[in-house]
Design a protein around this motif. Structure first.
Motif, PDB file in Angstrom:
ATOM      1  N   ILE A 179      -1.357   4.421   7.419  1.00 41.74           N
ATOM      2  CA  ILE A 179      -0.609   3.265   7.930  1.00 41.74           C
ATOM      3  C   ILE A 179      -0.112   2.361   6.809  1.00 41.74           C
ATOM      4  O   ILE A 179       0.961   1.751   6.917  1.00 41.74           O
ATOM      5  CB  ILE A 179      -1.427   2.491   8.993  1.00 41.74           C
ATOM      6  CG1 ILE A 179      -0.500   1.562   9.764  1.00 41.74           C
ATOM      7  CG2 ILE A 179      -2.625   1.769   8.382  1.00 41.74           C
ATOM      8  CD1 ILE A 179      -1.072   1.048  11.050  1.00 41.74           C
TER       9      ILE A 179
ATOM     10  N   GLY B  52       0.930   3.367   3.711  1.00 41.48           N
ATOM     11  CA  GLY B  52       2.124   3.999   3.146  1.00 41.48           C
ATOM     12  C   GLY B  52       3.305   3.916   4.103  1.00 41.48           C
ATOM     13  O   GLY B  52       4.437   3.610   3.699  1.00 41.48           O
TER      14      GLY B  52
ATOM     15  N   GLY C 258      -1.558  15.921   3.583  1.00 34.78           N
ATOM     16  CA  GLY C 258      -1.988  16.579   4.815  1.00 34.78           C
ATOM     17  C   GLY C 258      -0.812  17.106   5.632  1.00 34.78           C
ATOM     18  O   GLY C 258       0.352  16.960   5.239  1.00 34.78           O
TER      19      GLY C 258
ATOM     20  N   ALA D 231      -9.997   5.421  12.921  1.00 36.43           N
ATOM     21  CA  ALA D 231     -10.029   4.116  13.582  1.00 36.43           C
ATOM     22  C   ALA D 231     -10.093   4.269  15.096  1.00 36.43           C
ATOM     23  O   ALA D 231      -9.336   5.047  15.681  1.00 36.43           O
ATOM     24  CB  ALA D 231      -8.799   3.309  13.191  1.00 36.43           C
ATOM     25  N   GLY D 232     -11.001   3.501  15.714  1.00 33.36           N
ATOM     26  CA  GLY D 232     -11.154   3.527  17.162  1.00 33.36           C
ATOM     27  C   GLY D 232     -10.797   2.202  17.812  1.00 33.36           C
ATOM     28  O   GLY D 232     -10.307   2.168  18.937  1.00 33.36           O
TER      29      GLY D 232
ATOM     30  N   HIS E   4      -9.834  -4.416  15.681  1.00 29.31           N
ATOM     31  CA  HIS E   4     -10.808  -5.491  15.478  1.00 29.31           C
ATOM     32  C   HIS E   4     -10.065  -6.823  15.508  1.00 29.31           C
ATOM     33  O   HIS E   4      -9.193  -7.068  14.682  1.00 29.31           O
ATOM     34  CB  HIS E   4     -11.526  -5.312  14.134  1.00 29.31           C
ATOM     35  CG  HIS E   4     -12.388  -4.097  14.092  1.00 29.31           C
ATOM     36  ND1 HIS E   4     -13.379  -3.857  15.018  1.00 29.31           N
ATOM     37  CD2 HIS E   4     -12.427  -3.046  13.232  1.00 29.31           C
ATOM     38  CE1 HIS E   4     -13.987  -2.717  14.740  1.00 29.31           C
ATOM     39  NE2 HIS E   4     -13.428  -2.201  13.656  1.00 29.31           N
TER      40      HIS E   4
ATOM     41  N   VAL F 297     -10.064   9.177  -3.005  1.00 31.77           N
ATOM     42  CA  VAL F 297      -9.190  10.089  -3.766  1.00 31.77           C
ATOM     43  C   VAL F 297      -8.986   9.532  -5.181  1.00 31.77           C
ATOM     44  O   VAL F 297      -8.991  10.286  -6.171  1.00 31.77           O
ATOM     45  CB  VAL F 297      -7.846  10.273  -3.016  1.00 31.77           C
ATOM     46  CG1 VAL F 297      -6.828  11.010  -3.862  1.00 31.77           C
ATOM     47  CG2 VAL F 297      -8.097  11.006  -1.699  1.00 31.77           C
TER      48      VAL F 297
ATOM     49  N   ILE G  88      -5.524  12.305  -8.691  1.00 31.48           N
ATOM     50  CA  ILE G  88      -4.197  11.956  -9.224  1.00 31.48           C
ATOM     51  C   ILE G  88      -4.369  11.456 -10.660  1.00 31.48           C
ATOM     52  O   ILE G  88      -5.129  10.522 -10.916  1.00 31.48           O
ATOM     53  CB  ILE G  88      -3.529  10.867  -8.359  1.00 31.48           C
ATOM     54  CG1 ILE G  88      -3.354  11.387  -6.918  1.00 31.48           C
ATOM     55  CG2 ILE G  88      -2.194  10.453  -8.959  1.00 31.48           C
ATOM     56  CD1 ILE G  88      -2.786  10.365  -5.950  1.00 31.48           C
TER      57      ILE G  88
ATOM     58  N   GLY H 206      -3.295   0.216   0.586  1.00 26.33           N
ATOM     59  CA  GLY H 206      -4.395   0.881   1.281  1.00 26.33           C
ATOM     60  C   GLY H 206      -5.458  -0.133   1.636  1.00 26.33           C
ATOM     61  O   GLY H 206      -5.508  -1.232   1.067  1.00 26.33           O
ATOM     62  N   GLU H 207      -6.308   0.234   2.597  1.00 24.17           N
ATOM     63  CA  GLU H 207      -7.309  -0.717   3.087  1.00 24.17           C
ATOM     64  C   GLU H 207      -8.199  -1.267   1.988  1.00 24.17           C
ATOM     65  O   GLU H 207      -8.684  -2.390   2.081  1.00 24.17           O
ATOM     66  CB  GLU H 207      -8.149  -0.078   4.204  1.00 24.17           C
ATOM     67  CG  GLU H 207      -8.884   1.230   3.866  1.00 24.17           C
ATOM     68  CD  GLU H 207     -10.223   1.066   3.176  1.00 24.17           C
ATOM     69  OE1 GLU H 207     -10.768  -0.051   3.176  1.00 24.17           O
ATOM     70  OE2 GLU H 207     -10.720   2.067   2.633  1.00 24.17           O
TER      71      GLU H 207
ATOM     72  N   THR I  49     -10.064  -1.867   7.512  1.00 28.79           N
ATOM     73  CA  THR I  49      -9.431  -1.966   8.837  1.00 28.79           C
ATOM     74  C   THR I  49      -7.998  -1.429   8.785  1.00 28.79           C
ATOM     75  O   THR I  49      -7.392  -1.331   7.705  1.00 28.79           O
ATOM     76  CB  THR I  49      -9.349  -3.426   9.335  1.00 28.79           C
ATOM     77  OG1 THR I  49      -8.487  -4.160   8.461  1.00 28.79           O
ATOM     78  CG2 THR I  49     -10.715  -4.083   9.386  1.00 28.79           C
TER      79      THR I  49
ATOM     80  N   ALA J 212      -4.932  -2.360   6.004  1.00 32.14           N
ATOM     81  CA  ALA J 212      -4.119  -1.314   5.376  1.00 32.14           C
ATOM     82  C   ALA J 212      -2.629  -1.602   5.590  1.00 32.14           C
ATOM     83  O   ALA J 212      -1.827  -1.545   4.651  1.00 32.14           O
ATOM     84  CB  ALA J 212      -4.497   0.049   5.958  1.00 32.14           C
TER      85      ALA J 212
END
Ligand code: FAD
Length: 446
Positions: free
Chosen positions: A41, A43, A63, A84-85, A88, A261, A267, A417-418, A427, A431
């Motif tokens: 999210i 990127g 991916g 993520a579910g 928040h 990563v 990288i 990124g988060e 979260t 992100a």
């Protein structure tokens, strides 16, 4: 039970954060070319904002799907969220809530207080046990956080050993520390910084889930964007004339891959990252959380209860369960493992993980537990494109380390990124805000 998981200890640093959520940039970016690495999210938010302002954007994603740690599987008849579910704090300022509204997503408030906890013998706790837990939590909060020192390098575990050691031997205390703190922060209390764990902030409102899948919010961010799947980036070169990534030249690059990563060194940066940034990569923690969804023919649990807690040992072993019957017709229980048990669970095969989780259910519901007819599992720390679930303030680290990701590197490389937004780390909204921050910074340079 009056404990609410995320909001109890927040110190409320609200200041500059809402600005990050805005998606207006200082200048248009017509004529510039930007490569975004990672289609999570962060990127996608950067790409969408830059492209809407006129930039040419290419997103390179390792991916074979977009969304990264937002990934939904509907094969159980209800959403299994690998990552993520919850939203928040779904108040009107939360940019994820705004996206959810934009796509007309259906959401459901999961009531943290609808909870039944079972002790080590599989017996339900009594009312006075919940009161005792509330008191323990309040006391811990007072002793540990409100009197905490910013420079304290200890882990939560070390701090508790000094101030409230009996908590660590009390099964109820151990369950509370794991199901609340380890879940929220995504690591073991042995590794989390006592001083910084709860210094981040949050939006208001009771957490909600997406009844039709979290990934619905990705469409407005990805429509019309040139995302190249199966394109792992191994090198990012940047200099005064521009950048080069996978043989593609551009003016700027946004690096929105997970902290895991970066830690793994997948990288290579040319030139190397500034040492202050590399120190942040090394010293901010990246933990894991493991999920298993078990679908049954019939429920053997109380379908009116939202969450079940089980005081398992080792600490963190499938000790918190979400009942899908509260928001769907599916007889699904979602089990979670936290803290130092999560990396152990992550390494299990699906069969072994199922046996392990079923043992926990049987310790409570005995022979009523039937064999599941479908199972889904996560293994975030084992995946080369993630290497964990989410970042956390590690003992010995500082909040300033997160801030090092905020500044452009050589005016060409931008981190997102988060893990780059301390106040909303770990979260989806954090992100997303970081991606918009990177887009805004590029616009102001161009
Ligand atoms: C189990 C779990 C539960 C969570 N629960 C919640 C929750 O309830 N609520 C909440 O708000 N947040 C939750 N989160 C956190 C949230 O999912 C993340 O903070 C957020 O999705 C991270 O987005 P991101 O864009 O920073 O990273 P990611 O989504 O990880 O995106 C990074 C992308 O980079 C790609 N990539 C990696 N390496 C390379 C490479 N070399 N080249 C190219 N691409 C690469 C990855 O494949 C990935 O697609 C949870 C996360 C997990 C794992």
């Amino acid at each position: 039970m009056t404990i609410t998981k995320r909001n109890a200890l927040k110190l409320g640093i609200a200041s500059f954060l809402v600005n990050l959520a805005g998606n207006t940039a200082a200048k248009e970016t017509v004529g510039t070319k930007v490569i975004v690495v990672g289609a999570g999210i962060a990127g996608l938010a950067a790409a969408q904002q830059l492209q809407s302002q006129g930039a040419t954007v290419i997103v390179l994603e390792a991916g074979d799907y977009i969304g990264g740690r937002i990934r939904t599987d509907m094969s159980l008849g209800a959403p299994f969220e690998f990552g993520a579910g919850w939203i928040h704090g779904p108040d009107e300022k939360n940019p994820i809530k705004r996206l959810a509204d934009r796509v007309g997503a259906n959401t459901f408030v999961t009531n943290d207080d609808s909870l039944e906890v079972f002790d080590t013998q599989g017996q339900p706790l009594k009312g006075e046990d919940y009161d005792r837990m509330d008191r323990m939590y309040d006391r811990l909060q007072r002793k540990l956080y409100l009197r905490g020192r910013r420079r304290d390098k200890r882990s939560i575990y070390e701090a508790i050993t000094e101030i409230e050691p009996e908590l660590l031997n009390d099964p109820l205390g151990r369950w509370m520390l794991s199901a609340y703190i380890e879940f929220d922060i995504g690591a073991g209390i042995e590794d989390i910084s006592a001083a910084n764990a709860f210094s981040d902030t949050s939006f208001d409102g009771d957490d909600v889930i997406f009844t039709d899948g979290y990934d619905a919010i990705l469409a407005p961010l990805s429509d019309g964007i040139d995302v190249r799947l199966n394109s792992t980036v191994f090198q990012i070169s940047y200099g005064k004339d521009g950048v080069e990534v996978n043989g593609i030249e551009a003016d700027y690059v946004v690096c929105a891959v997970p902290l895991g990563v970066l830690k793994a060194g997948t990288i290579a940066f040319d030139p190397a990252l500034p040492s202050a940034v590399q120190d942040a990569v090394n010293e901010i923690g990246f933990g894991t959380v493991t999920k298993i969804a078990l679908k049954f023919d019939k429920p053997f649990w109380n379908v009116e209860t939202q969450y079940f807690g089980v005081m398992t040992e080792p600490k963190g072993r499938w000790n918190y369960w979400l009942n899908y019957r509260k928001f769907s017709n599916e007889n699904v229980l979602l089990g979670l493992s936290f803290g130092q048990y999560a990396p152990v669970a992550d390494k299990m095969s699906q069969d072994d993980m199922t046996k392990d989780a079923m043992e926990v259910l049987q310790s409570v519901w005995g022979e009523a537990v039937t064999a599941p007819n479908a199972v889904l599992t996560t293994h975030w720390s084992q995946h080369p494109n993630f290497k964990g679930a989410y970042s956390y303030p590690q003992a010995g680290g500082s909040i300033a380390q997160y801030e090092r990701f905020e500044k452009p590197i050589g005016n060409r490389l931008f981190m997102a990124g988060e893990h780059t937004v301390f106040n909303y780390h770990s979260t989806t909204h954090g992100a997303l805000m970081s991606g918009r921050r990177a887009a805004k910074a590029i616009a102001s340079l161009w």
